[in-house]
Every structure is written in C-alpha cells, then in structure tokens.
Design a protein around this motif. Structure first.
Motif, PDB file in Angstrom:
ATOM      1  N   ASN A  13       0.727  -1.251   0.250  1.00  0.00           N
ATOM      2  CA  ASN A  13       0.205  -0.079  -0.651  1.00  0.00           C
ATOM      3  C   ASN A  13       0.948   1.458  -0.017  1.00  0.00           C
ATOM      4  O   ASN A  13       0.354   2.479   0.703  1.00  0.00           O
ATOM      5  CB  ASN A  13      -0.471   0.114   1.108  1.00  0.00           C
ATOM      6  CG  ASN A  13      -1.663  -0.554   1.163  1.00  0.00           C
ATOM      7  OD1 ASN A  13      -2.022  -1.439  -0.066  1.00  0.00           O
ATOM      8  ND2 ASN A  13      -2.202  -1.321   2.081  1.00  0.00           N
ATOM      9  N   GLU A  14       1.923   1.623  -0.931  1.00  0.00           N
ATOM     10  CA  GLU A  14       2.577   2.321  -1.131  1.00  0.00           C
ATOM     11  C   GLU A  14       2.229   3.518  -2.170  1.00  0.00           C
ATOM     12  O   GLU A  14       2.874   3.824  -3.018  1.00  0.00           O
ATOM     13  CB  GLU A  14       3.691   2.604  -1.038  1.00  0.00           C
ATOM     14  CG  GLU A  14       4.438   0.925   0.105  1.00  0.00           C
ATOM     15  CD  GLU A  14       4.769   1.337   1.379  1.00  0.00           C
ATOM     16  OE1 GLU A  14       4.440   2.992   1.339  1.00  0.00           O
ATOM     17  OE2 GLU A  14       5.130   1.241   2.146  1.00  0.00           O
ATOM     18  N   GLU A  15       1.069   3.772  -3.048  1.00  0.00           N
ATOM     19  CA  GLU A  15       0.788   4.257  -3.647  1.00  0.00           C
ATOM     20  C   GLU A  15       1.178   5.967  -3.524  1.00  0.00           C
ATOM     21  O   GLU A  15       1.444   6.825  -4.731  1.00  0.00           O
ATOM     22  CB  GLU A  15      -0.443   4.824  -4.426  1.00  0.00           C
ATOM     23  CG  GLU A  15      -1.691   4.379  -3.105  1.00  0.00           C
ATOM     24  CD  GLU A  15      -3.014   5.052  -3.157  1.00  0.00           C
ATOM     25  OE1 GLU A  15      -3.151   4.361  -4.384  1.00  0.00           O
ATOM     26  OE2 GLU A  15      -3.991   5.426  -2.924  1.00  0.00           O
ATOM     27  N   ALA A 103      10.374   0.726   0.630  1.00  0.00           N
ATOM     28  CA  ALA A 103       9.810   1.957  -0.271  1.00  0.00           C
ATOM     29  C   ALA A 103      10.209   3.167  -0.052  1.00  0.00           C
ATOM     30  O   ALA A 103       9.529   4.234  -0.506  1.00  0.00           O
ATOM     31  CB  ALA A 103       9.170   1.877  -1.149  1.00  0.00           C
ATOM     32  N   ASP A 104       9.621   3.715   1.184  1.00  0.00           N
ATOM     33  CA  ASP A 104       9.344   4.974   2.044  1.00  0.00           C
ATOM     34  C   ASP A 104      10.108   5.733   2.089  1.00  0.00           C
ATOM     35  O   ASP A 104      10.261   6.566   2.619  1.00  0.00           O
ATOM     36  CB  ASP A 104       8.515   5.087   3.100  1.00  0.00           C
ATOM     37  CG  ASP A 104      10.136   4.062   4.320  1.00  0.00           C
ATOM     38  OD1 ASP A 104      10.654   3.902   4.043  1.00  0.00           O
ATOM     39  OD2 ASP A 104       9.533   3.488   5.518  1.00  0.00           O
ATOM     40  N   LEU A 105      11.509   5.591   1.681  1.00  0.00           N
ATOM     41  CA  LEU A 105      12.454   6.341   1.853  1.00  0.00           C
ATOM     42  C   LEU A 105      12.829   6.923   2.683  1.00  0.00           C
ATOM     43  O   LEU A 105      13.390   7.646   3.230  1.00  0.00           O
ATOM     44  CB  LEU A 105      12.166   7.778   0.851  1.00  0.00           C
ATOM     45  CG  LEU A 105      12.139   8.296  -0.910  1.00  0.00           C
ATOM     46  CD1 LEU A 105      11.134   9.021  -0.996  1.00  0.00           C
ATOM     47  CD2 LEU A 105      12.470   7.188  -1.352  1.00  0.00           C
ATOM     48  N   LYS A 211       1.256   6.103   6.113  1.00  0.00           N
ATOM     49  CA  LYS A 211       1.514   5.909   7.397  1.00  0.00           C
ATOM     50  C   LYS A 211       2.382   4.055   7.271  1.00  0.00           C
ATOM     51  O   LYS A 211       2.275   3.579   6.844  1.00  0.00           O
ATOM     52  CB  LYS A 211      -0.057   4.984   8.472  1.00  0.00           C
ATOM     53  CG  LYS A 211      -0.637   6.599   8.065  1.00  0.00           C
ATOM     54  CD  LYS A 211      -1.949   6.181   9.280  1.00  0.00           C
ATOM     55  CE  LYS A 211      -2.703   5.038   8.762  1.00  0.00           C
ATOM     56  NZ  LYS A 211      -3.739   6.229   8.861  1.00  0.00           N
ATOM     57  N   SER A 212       3.253   4.024   8.555  1.00  0.00           N
ATOM     58  CA  SER A 212       3.699   2.867   8.895  1.00  0.00           C
ATOM     59  C   SER A 212       2.860   1.573   8.920  1.00  0.00           C
ATOM     60  O   SER A 212       2.052   1.670   9.063  1.00  0.00           O
ATOM     61  CB  SER A 212       4.454   2.898   9.810  1.00  0.00           C
ATOM     62  OG  SER A 212       5.203   1.750  10.364  1.00  0.00           O
ATOM     63  N   LYS A 213       3.716   1.232   8.079  1.00  0.00           N
ATOM     64  CA  LYS A 213       2.742  -0.683   7.926  1.00  0.00           C
ATOM     65  C   LYS A 213       3.161  -1.192   9.421  1.00  0.00           C
ATOM     66  O   LYS A 213       3.112  -2.943   9.410  1.00  0.00           O
ATOM     67  CB  LYS A 213       3.369  -1.192   6.575  1.00  0.00           C
ATOM     68  CG  LYS A 213       2.670  -0.725   5.269  1.00  0.00           C
ATOM     69  CD  LYS A 213       2.430   0.735   4.622  1.00  0.00           C
ATOM     70  CE  LYS A 213       1.736   1.327   3.973  1.00  0.00           C
ATOM     71  NZ  LYS A 213       1.717   2.900   3.513  1.00  0.00           N
ATOM     72  N   TYR A 214       3.838  -0.754   9.966  1.00  0.00           N
ATOM     73  CA  TYR A 214       4.949  -1.641  11.400  1.00  0.00           C
ATOM     74  C   TYR A 214       4.183  -1.313  12.766  1.00  0.00           C
ATOM     75  O   TYR A 214       4.597  -0.384  13.279  1.00  0.00           O
ATOM     76  CB  TYR A 214       5.768  -1.891  11.657  1.00  0.00           C
ATOM     77  CG  TYR A 214       7.322  -3.067  10.483  1.00  0.00           C
ATOM     78  CD1 TYR A 214       6.404  -4.165  11.688  1.00  0.00           C
ATOM     79  CD2 TYR A 214       6.800  -2.746   8.968  1.00  0.00           C
ATOM     80  CE1 TYR A 214       6.627  -5.478  11.300  1.00  0.00           C
ATOM     81  CE2 TYR A 214       7.463  -4.207   9.057  1.00  0.00           C
ATOM     82  CZ  TYR A 214       7.196  -5.226   9.277  1.00  0.00           C
ATOM     83  OH  TYR A 214       7.748  -6.209   8.923  1.00  0.00           O
TER      84      TYR A 214
END
Ligand code: UDP
Ligand code: MG
Length: 331
Positions: A13-15, A103-105, A211-214
């Motif tokens: 979910n990194e669009e 992916a979130d840089l 948002k964080s996926k963790y």
C-alpha cells in the motif's frame, strides 16, 4: 564492465510514495551508470506485497514507461520479510549484486554509492546502519533500542541499528536460498551466512508519505519472532528458573518441617496465597514460552511456501513466475 545491480523494494500500500521513490531511484541509477559503478541493464524491482491500493498499477506503469523498473507481484500479502526474500530469490540468477531498501524513502539513497564502493573492495555483504534516530519518536527509539539489547542478551547475533537496507552479492543470495525457514528474520540470517562484510552509516529520514505498515502489534510480533527464531536461551532460562524454584521449595519444606516439630505451626494464609500466585504465574509464563516454540515448529514442519509469485515483469516482457520450490531444488 560494471556489475549488474538489482534493487529490491518491498511495497505494501505504497501508492503515495512510489512515484517519488521511483523518481529518486531513476536519478540515482543515471548517476551510478554514468560513473560506471553499475551496468546499464541494472534494474529496480518493486515487490508488490498484496497491496489493496493502486501500488501494482503504478509499478506496471513505471515498467511500461522505463525498462529500468521491474516488478514482482505476490499472490497475497506475505509480510515485509517474505516480500524482500521473494524479490531476492526471483532475481538471484540474473543479477551480480542486490540491494534491498524500503519503499518509503527512510533509507538514504545516497548511501548506495558507498555500499557499492565497499562491494567493489571485496565485501559480499554491506549493512546499512543508522547513524542517528533523530527522526523517530521517543517511543519508537526506546522500543527499538530495547529490542536490540534484548536480542543480544537472548543470544541472537544481529547488527545494531541495521534494518533491511543491505547489499548482498549474488553469491550470498545463492547461499540464502539454502535457508528454508518459514519464520523468516533476515537480520538474523544474513550474519549467519558469513562472508566478508562491513557497515555503511546513513542518516535515517522520516517516512516520505503514508503511514507506517508496522504498527506496535506487528512490531512486537516481529521482535518475538526474531528472538524465538534465533535463540533457545528463553527455554534454558525456564530450566534455570525451575531449578531455583525447586531449591527454594526444598528449603521451604525443611523450614515448615522444623516449625511443625517446634510446635508453632499456625502458618499464615498470606504466605500460601503468595506462593500459589507466584508459582502459577511462573508456570503459565513458562508454558507460554514453550508454546511459542512449539507453534514455530508447527509452522516449520508444514513447509508451506513463504510467498507465491503471481507475476514477474522484467525487461519489457513477462517471464515465468519463479516458484519458491526452485531454491529447494538447488540444495
Ligand atoms: N511492507 C511490506 N509488507 C508488509 C508490510 C510492509 O512489503 O506487510 C513494506 C512497506 O511497504 C515498506 C517496508 O516494508 O516498504 C517497511 O515498512 P514500513 O516503512 O511501514 O515500516 P517502518 O519503517 O515503519 O518500520
Ligand atoms: Mg518505514
């Protein structure tokens, strides 16, 4: 001729961040290719980990517009560690060297130059290590530090403050394929593989968007998994506690016996209650820890595939999806 670099970027979910990540990686690749550090047929492989948003569509668009971008589409959400592994295993026969990055840089793309320099000096593994944790919240910083300390104390050898920003040569990837565990914890596994390795320090940024996926629950699960996959020390601790408790109760029996003989046997209710609760608590905890390991064995004996690749798009053409079973044949 410079080596062929395949970067593996897991995406769930990194669009929101993907277009920016792709843009920055394209610039980075252009400069690396220009400097002769990587070959022109190097690729960035985005692994879509069963996203529910437009992530895979974006990856397809990127691939269509520029063959520098490749994609692996997983059949369902398999978790960060498995997504990284899926990417690595898919490309291990077609690359010379790999780098995994979120992916979130948050990981610093500019550290890639130094990682490659270290690789050309003969290092097979280069760990990206955070130099500071300024951008993390106090809570995240505290839990992360406690996690590393606890892991060390429990006997799992992991690199301090190293997440999954890591360079590995194709040679190392071939060896990684031999590790068949379902409860995957790459930070613990890679040091076990060995080979010449070193660290590169970088400043960890804030998540670019999204948002964080963790969330905390996932993080705790990750920590428990890390410990129970790499150390049996908790089990030894239970045995030690068992011994100590036995010694204490032996002493208590003697004491009770002496008190009885001396004739003042009106022993209190509170001491009985306390010991029941204490022993009960220790027993349940011990059972819980043992259960944790049994659950792990259960997952391992089933030998389910850790991920399923639905599609691999590379070089403008579709290639057959590589199955997890391939690495089994290699062994
Ligand atoms: N990720 C994934 N599958 C998941 C959860 C996360 O592939 O089930 C990816 C996510 O897209 C990101 C990376 O793993 O690229 C790290 O996740 P995140 O940044 O949310 O974790 P944090 O940095 O907050 O620990
Ligand atoms: Mg992140």
């Amino acid at each position: 001729m410079a080596d062929k670099l395949y970067m593996i970027v897991p995406c769930y979910n990194e669009e929101e961040v993907l277009p920016e990540t792709a843009k920055r990686l394209r610039e980075k690749y252009a400069s690396l290719i220009g400097a002769g550090l990587i070959s022109p047929d190097s690729r960035v492989v985005f692994v879509n980990d069963g996203s529910r948003d437009r992530t895979w569509d974006i990856i397809r668009e990127l691939h269509a517009s520029d063959e520098m971008f490749s994609g692996v589409d997983l059949a369902h959400n398999s978790g960060h560690q498995n997504a990284v592994l899926a990417g690595l295993m898919t490309v291990r026969d077609i690359c010379d060297v790999s780098i995994t990055m979120d992916a979130d840089l948050q990981d610093d793309i500019n550290a890639i130059d130094e990682m490659l320099a270290k690789y050309y000096e003969g290092n097979q593994v280069v760990y990206g290590v955070r130099s500071t944790r300024k951008t993390d919240s106090f809570f995240k910083r505290f839990t992360a530090r406690s996690f590393y300390r606890f892991m060390k104390a429990m006997g799992a050898d992991i690199v301090y403050d190293h997440a999954d920003f890591r360079l590995m040569s194709a040679r190392v990837l071939q060896e990684l394929a031999g590790f068949r565990e379902v409860n995957l914890f790459l930070r613990g596994l890679v040091p076990l593989i060995g080979f010449k390795s070193c660290k590169v320090y970088y400043e960890r940024h804030e998540r670019f968007a999204g948002k964080s996926k963790y969330p905390l629950g996932k993080m705790l699960h990750f920590a428990v998994n890390g410990i129970t996959s790499f150390s049996t020390r908790p089990l030894k601790l239970i045995t030690a506690i068992g011994f100590i408790m036995s010694a204490i109760s032996a002493a208590a029996i003697i004491w009770a016996f002496v008190v009885k003989i001396l004739g003042h046997s009106e022993l209190g209710w509170s001491s009985t209650m306390c010991s029941i609760w204490l022993i009960g608590g220790i027993q349940i905890l011990a059972l819980g820890i043992i259960g944790e390991y049994i659950g792990k064995i259960y997952a391992e004996v089933k030998q389910r595939p850790r991920y399923i690749v639905a599609e691999f798009i590379n070089n403008g053409g579709k290639e057959n999806a590589e199955k997890d079973t391939q690495s089994r044949e290699l062994r």
